[in-house]
Motif scaffolding. Structure first.
Motif, PDB file in Angstrom:
ATOM      1  N   VAL A 103      48.902  41.602  49.737  1.00 36.95           N
ATOM      2  CA  VAL A 103      48.116  41.766  50.968  1.00 36.95           C
ATOM      3  C   VAL A 103      47.267  40.521  51.217  1.00 36.95           C
ATOM      4  O   VAL A 103      47.122  40.076  52.361  1.00 36.95           O
ATOM      5  CB  VAL A 103      47.243  43.035  50.887  1.00 36.95           C
ATOM      6  CG1 VAL A 103      46.283  43.121  52.058  1.00 36.95           C
ATOM      7  CG2 VAL A 103      48.122  44.279  50.834  1.00 36.95           C
ATOM      8  N   LEU A 104      46.746  39.926  50.168  1.00 35.75           N
ATOM      9  CA  LEU A 104      45.962  38.698  50.337  1.00 35.75           C
ATOM     10  C   LEU A 104      46.841  37.533  50.784  1.00 35.75           C
ATOM     11  O   LEU A 104      46.383  36.668  51.539  1.00 35.75           O
ATOM     12  CB  LEU A 104      45.213  38.361  49.051  1.00 35.75           C
ATOM     13  CG  LEU A 104      44.034  39.282  48.755  1.00 35.75           C
ATOM     14  CD1 LEU A 104      43.478  39.007  47.367  1.00 35.75           C
ATOM     15  CD2 LEU A 104      42.953  39.146  49.807  1.00 35.75           C
ATOM     16  N   ALA A 160      46.748  50.710  37.795  1.00 36.85           N
ATOM     17  CA  ALA A 160      48.017  50.145  37.337  1.00 36.85           C
ATOM     18  C   ALA A 160      48.210  48.715  37.852  1.00 36.85           C
ATOM     19  O   ALA A 160      47.611  48.308  38.865  1.00 36.85           O
ATOM     20  CB  ALA A 160      49.167  51.025  37.823  1.00 36.85           C
ATOM     21  N   LEU A 161      49.047  47.979  37.157  1.00 35.10           N
ATOM     22  CA  LEU A 161      49.335  46.596  37.520  1.00 35.10           C
ATOM     23  C   LEU A 161      49.871  46.484  38.944  1.00 35.10           C
ATOM     24  O   LEU A 161      49.546  45.540  39.662  1.00 35.10           O
ATOM     25  CB  LEU A 161      50.333  45.989  36.534  1.00 35.10           C
ATOM     26  CG  LEU A 161      50.814  44.571  36.836  1.00 35.10           C
ATOM     27  CD1 LEU A 161      49.648  43.592  36.808  1.00 35.10           C
ATOM     28  CD2 LEU A 161      51.896  44.167  35.863  1.00 35.10           C
ATOM     29  N   TRP A 162      50.670  47.464  39.373  1.00 35.35           N
ATOM     30  CA  TRP A 162      51.242  47.381  40.708  1.00 35.35           C
ATOM     31  C   TRP A 162      50.156  47.392  41.777  1.00 35.35           C
ATOM     32  O   TRP A 162      50.353  46.834  42.867  1.00 35.35           O
ATOM     33  CB  TRP A 162      52.280  48.480  40.948  1.00 35.35           C
ATOM     34  CG  TRP A 162      51.718  49.873  41.057  1.00 35.35           C
ATOM     35  CD1 TRP A 162      51.595  50.790  40.068  1.00 35.35           C
ATOM     36  CD2 TRP A 162      51.202  50.486  42.234  1.00 35.35           C
ATOM     37  NE1 TRP A 162      51.024  51.941  40.545  1.00 35.35           N
ATOM     38  CE2 TRP A 162      50.780  51.781  41.887  1.00 35.35           C
ATOM     39  CE3 TRP A 162      51.055  50.076  43.549  1.00 35.35           C
ATOM     40  CZ2 TRP A 162      50.219  52.653  42.804  1.00 35.35           C
ATOM     41  CZ3 TRP A 162      50.497  50.961  44.466  1.00 35.35           C
ATOM     42  CH2 TRP A 162      50.090  52.234  44.090  1.00 35.35           C
ATOM     43  N   VAL A 163      48.999  47.988  41.505  1.00 35.96           N
ATOM     44  CA  VAL A 163      47.892  47.987  42.470  1.00 35.96           C
ATOM     45  C   VAL A 163      47.367  46.560  42.634  1.00 35.96           C
ATOM     46  O   VAL A 163      47.129  46.102  43.756  1.00 35.96           O
ATOM     47  CB  VAL A 163      46.763  48.950  42.017  1.00 35.96           C
ATOM     48  CG1 VAL A 163      45.557  48.850  42.937  1.00 35.96           C
ATOM     49  CG2 VAL A 163      47.269  50.376  41.961  1.00 35.96           C
ATOM     50  N   GLY A 164      47.218  45.845  41.534  1.00 32.73           N
ATOM     51  CA  GLY A 164      46.785  44.451  41.601  1.00 32.73           C
ATOM     52  C   GLY A 164      47.811  43.576  42.289  1.00 32.73           C
ATOM     53  O   GLY A 164      47.459  42.694  43.078  1.00 32.73           O
ATOM     54  N   LEU A 165      49.086  43.812  42.012  1.00 35.89           N
ATOM     55  CA  LEU A 165      50.144  43.038  42.664  1.00 35.89           C
ATOM     56  C   LEU A 165      50.199  43.320  44.163  1.00 35.89           C
ATOM     57  O   LEU A 165      50.398  42.407  44.966  1.00 35.89           O
ATOM     58  CB  LEU A 165      51.494  43.340  42.017  1.00 35.89           C
ATOM     59  CG  LEU A 165      51.653  42.871  40.572  1.00 35.89           C
ATOM     60  CD1 LEU A 165      52.973  43.363  39.986  1.00 35.89           C
ATOM     61  CD2 LEU A 165      51.529  41.365  40.480  1.00 35.89           C
ATOM     62  N   ALA A 166      49.992  44.581  44.538  1.00 38.78           N
ATOM     63  CA  ALA A 166      49.951  44.923  45.958  1.00 38.78           C
ATOM     64  C   ALA A 166      48.765  44.232  46.628  1.00 38.78           C
ATOM     65  O   ALA A 166      48.881  43.718  47.746  1.00 38.78           O
ATOM     66  CB  ALA A 166      49.868  46.438  46.141  1.00 38.78           C
ATOM     67  N   GLY A 206      43.048  43.828  50.544  1.00 41.10           N
ATOM     68  CA  GLY A 206      43.579  43.111  49.387  1.00 41.10           C
ATOM     69  C   GLY A 206      42.549  42.964  48.286  1.00 41.10           C
ATOM     70  O   GLY A 206      42.842  43.168  47.101  1.00 41.10           O
ATOM     71  N   ARG A 207      41.338  42.624  48.685  1.00 41.32           N
ATOM     72  CA  ARG A 207      40.266  42.509  47.682  1.00 41.32           C
ATOM     73  C   ARG A 207      40.000  43.836  47.000  1.00 41.32           C
ATOM     74  O   ARG A 207      39.776  43.893  45.801  1.00 41.32           O
ATOM     75  CB  ARG A 207      38.973  42.036  48.343  1.00 41.32           C
ATOM     76  CG  ARG A 207      38.982  40.616  48.735  1.00 41.32           C
ATOM     77  CD  ARG A 207      37.651  40.330  49.315  1.00 41.32           C
ATOM     78  NE  ARG A 207      37.568  38.995  49.852  1.00 41.32           N
ATOM     79  CZ  ARG A 207      36.442  38.448  50.232  1.00 41.32           C
ATOM     80  NH1 ARG A 207      35.327  39.146  50.158  1.00 41.32           N
ATOM     81  NH2 ARG A 207      36.418  37.236  50.705  1.00 41.32           N
ATOM     82  N   TRP A 208      39.981  44.901  47.799  1.00 39.49           N
ATOM     83  CA  TRP A 208      39.703  46.219  47.238  1.00 39.49           C
ATOM     84  C   TRP A 208      40.774  46.610  46.228  1.00 39.49           C
ATOM     85  O   TRP A 208      40.456  47.146  45.157  1.00 39.49           O
ATOM     86  CB  TRP A 208      39.607  47.260  48.355  1.00 39.49           C
ATOM     87  CG  TRP A 208      39.222  48.607  47.847  1.00 39.49           C
ATOM     88  CD1 TRP A 208      37.976  49.040  47.517  1.00 39.49           C
ATOM     89  CD2 TRP A 208      40.109  49.702  47.587  1.00 39.49           C
ATOM     90  NE1 TRP A 208      38.035  50.345  47.074  1.00 39.49           N
ATOM     91  CE2 TRP A 208      39.328  50.771  47.110  1.00 39.49           C
ATOM     92  CE3 TRP A 208      41.476  49.875  47.727  1.00 39.49           C
ATOM     93  CZ2 TRP A 208      39.885  51.991  46.763  1.00 39.49           C
ATOM     94  CZ3 TRP A 208      42.034  51.099  47.376  1.00 39.49           C
ATOM     95  CH2 TRP A 208      41.236  52.138  46.894  1.00 39.49           C
ATOM     96  N   LEU A 209      42.041  46.335  46.543  1.00 42.32           N
ATOM     97  CA  LEU A 209      43.114  46.675  45.608  1.00 42.32           C
ATOM     98  C   LEU A 209      43.004  45.874  44.313  1.00 42.32           C
ATOM     99  O   LEU A 209      43.190  46.421  43.221  1.00 42.32           O
ATOM    100  CB  LEU A 209      44.471  46.446  46.270  1.00 42.32           C
ATOM    101  CG  LEU A 209      44.850  47.455  47.346  1.00 42.32           C
ATOM    102  CD1 LEU A 209      46.105  47.001  48.081  1.00 42.32           C
ATOM    103  CD2 LEU A 209      45.036  48.840  46.769  1.00 42.32           C
ATOM    104  N   VAL A 210      42.711  44.592  44.428  1.00 35.93           N
ATOM    105  CA  VAL A 210      42.547  43.777  43.224  1.00 35.93           C
ATOM    106  C   VAL A 210      41.350  44.276  42.418  1.00 35.93           C
ATOM    107  O   VAL A 210      41.396  44.347  41.188  1.00 35.93           O
ATOM    108  CB  VAL A 210      42.424  42.282  43.583  1.00 35.93           C
ATOM    109  CG1 VAL A 210      42.026  41.453  42.371  1.00 35.93           C
ATOM    110  CG2 VAL A 210      43.730  41.770  44.169  1.00 35.93           C
TER     111      VAL A 210
END
Length: 72
Positions: A44-45, A34-40, A21-25
């Motif tokens: 996960v977090l 993309a924004l969806w990566v941060g939302l994903a 989750g941290r890595w995606l954010v």
């Protein structure tokens, strides 16, 4: 599955959710993904916060607190 094996598996899954989750954010904020990566990553977090509630042993909270204390 034995209780010990289940606890260990959930602990590992929680750790992977935290790191993933941290890595995606991070990818969203620092690498311009993309924004969806941060939302994903946020989703996960959230799972990282929910996974410990799946534990059936009463002592898991103490172990998790110790993990947090060492991490900080």
């Amino acid at each position: 599955m034995s209780e010990v094996a289940r606890s260990l598996a959930l602990f590992v899954v929680a750790g992977l959710a935290e790191i993933g989750g941290r890595w995606l954010v991070w990818q969203w904020l620092r690498e311009g993904k993309a924004l969806w990566v941060g939302l994903a990553g946020g989703a996960v977090l959230v799972l990282y916060g929910v996974i410990p509630t799946l534990q059936q042993e009463a002592s898991f909270g103490r172990v998790y607190a110790a993990y947090g204390g060492i991490f900080i």
